[in-house]
Design a protein around this motif. Structure first.
Motif, PDB file in Angstrom:
ATOM      1  N   UNK A  43       0.931  -1.155  -0.530  1.00 24.43           N
ATOM      2  CA  UNK A  43      -0.081   0.219   0.005  1.00 24.43           C
ATOM      3  C   UNK A  43       0.486   1.078  -0.229  1.00 24.43           C
ATOM      4  N   UNK A  44       2.292   0.782  -0.602  1.00 23.00           N
ATOM      5  CA  UNK A  44       3.200   2.006  -0.737  1.00 23.00           C
ATOM      6  C   UNK A  44       2.439   3.573  -0.565  1.00 23.00           C
ATOM      7  N   UNK A  45       1.669   3.438  -2.493  1.00 19.95           N
ATOM      8  CA  UNK A  45       1.317   4.541  -3.122  1.00 19.95           C
ATOM      9  C   UNK A  45       0.094   5.432  -2.052  1.00 19.95           C
ATOM     10  N   UNK A  46      -0.476   4.529  -1.483  1.00 15.76           N
ATOM     11  CA  UNK A  46      -1.408   5.175  -0.553  1.00 15.76           C
ATOM     12  C   UNK A  46      -0.884   6.099   1.600  1.00 15.76           C
ATOM     13  N   UNK A  47       0.073   5.046   1.097  1.00 14.93           N
ATOM     14  CA  UNK A  47       0.613   6.267   2.217  1.00 14.93           C
ATOM     15  C   UNK A  47       1.754   7.307   1.544  1.00 14.93           C
ATOM     16  N   UNK A  48       1.842   7.355   0.197  1.00 10.65           N
ATOM     17  CA  UNK A  48       2.796   8.150  -0.311  1.00 10.65           C
ATOM     18  C   UNK A  48       2.087   9.362  -0.156  1.00 10.65           C
ATOM     19  N   UNK A  49       0.596   8.718  -0.852  1.00  9.97           N
ATOM     20  CA  UNK A  49       0.134  10.449  -1.080  1.00  9.97           C
ATOM     21  C   UNK A  49      -0.420  11.278   0.518  1.00  9.97           C
ATOM     22  N   UNK A  50      -0.964   9.920   1.305  1.00 12.87           N
ATOM     23  CA  UNK A  50      -1.267  10.416   2.840  1.00 12.87           C
ATOM     24  C   UNK A  50      -0.299  11.249   3.397  1.00 12.87           C
ATOM     25  N   UNK A  51       0.696  10.647   3.407  1.00 15.41           N
ATOM     26  CA  UNK A  51       2.238  11.620   3.347  1.00 15.41           C
ATOM     27  C   UNK A  51       2.650  12.759   3.301  1.00 15.41           C
ATOM     28  N   UNK A  52       2.201  13.474   2.166  1.00 17.73           N
ATOM     29  CA  UNK A  52       2.376  14.476   0.989  1.00 17.73           C
ATOM     30  C   UNK A  52       2.127  15.607   1.362  1.00 17.73           C
TER      31      UNK A  52
END
Length: 88
Positions: free
Chosen positions: A73-82
């Motif tokens: 789920x790295x993409x979701x994590x990156x989006x949430x951490x943006x």
């Protein structure tokens, strides 16, 4: 986590005594603040480190490591951490 989101993720150390009042202040209802503090202490104590096969047997599927779930789920994590832009 930092490696997955591509930037440093700060760690906020909170003591077992300080966690419940902070959780209540954030709107977490009873009895969860004390339960979560106890859970965090158990995790730090290693209670969840070694799977014995019982969970896999009950769930009917293999155990998945947390690192593997986060990587999936790295993409979701990156989006949430943006960073959030306040300009607009």
């Amino acid at each position: 986590m930092s490696g997955l989101v591509g930037r440093p993720v700060p760690v906020l150390d909170v003591s077992d005594d300080a966690y419940p009042p902070a959780a209540r202040a954030d709107g977490i209802a009873e009895p969860m603040p004390a339960l979560l503090a106890a859970h965090h202490a158990a995790v730090r104590g290693g209670w969840f480190d070694v799977p014995d096969g019982g969970f896999a047997e009950l769930a009917g599927r293999p155990v998945v490591r947390l690192e593997d779930v986060l990587a999936a789920h790295a993409g979701v994590l990156r989006a949430a951490a943006a960073p959030v832009s306040t300009e607009g």
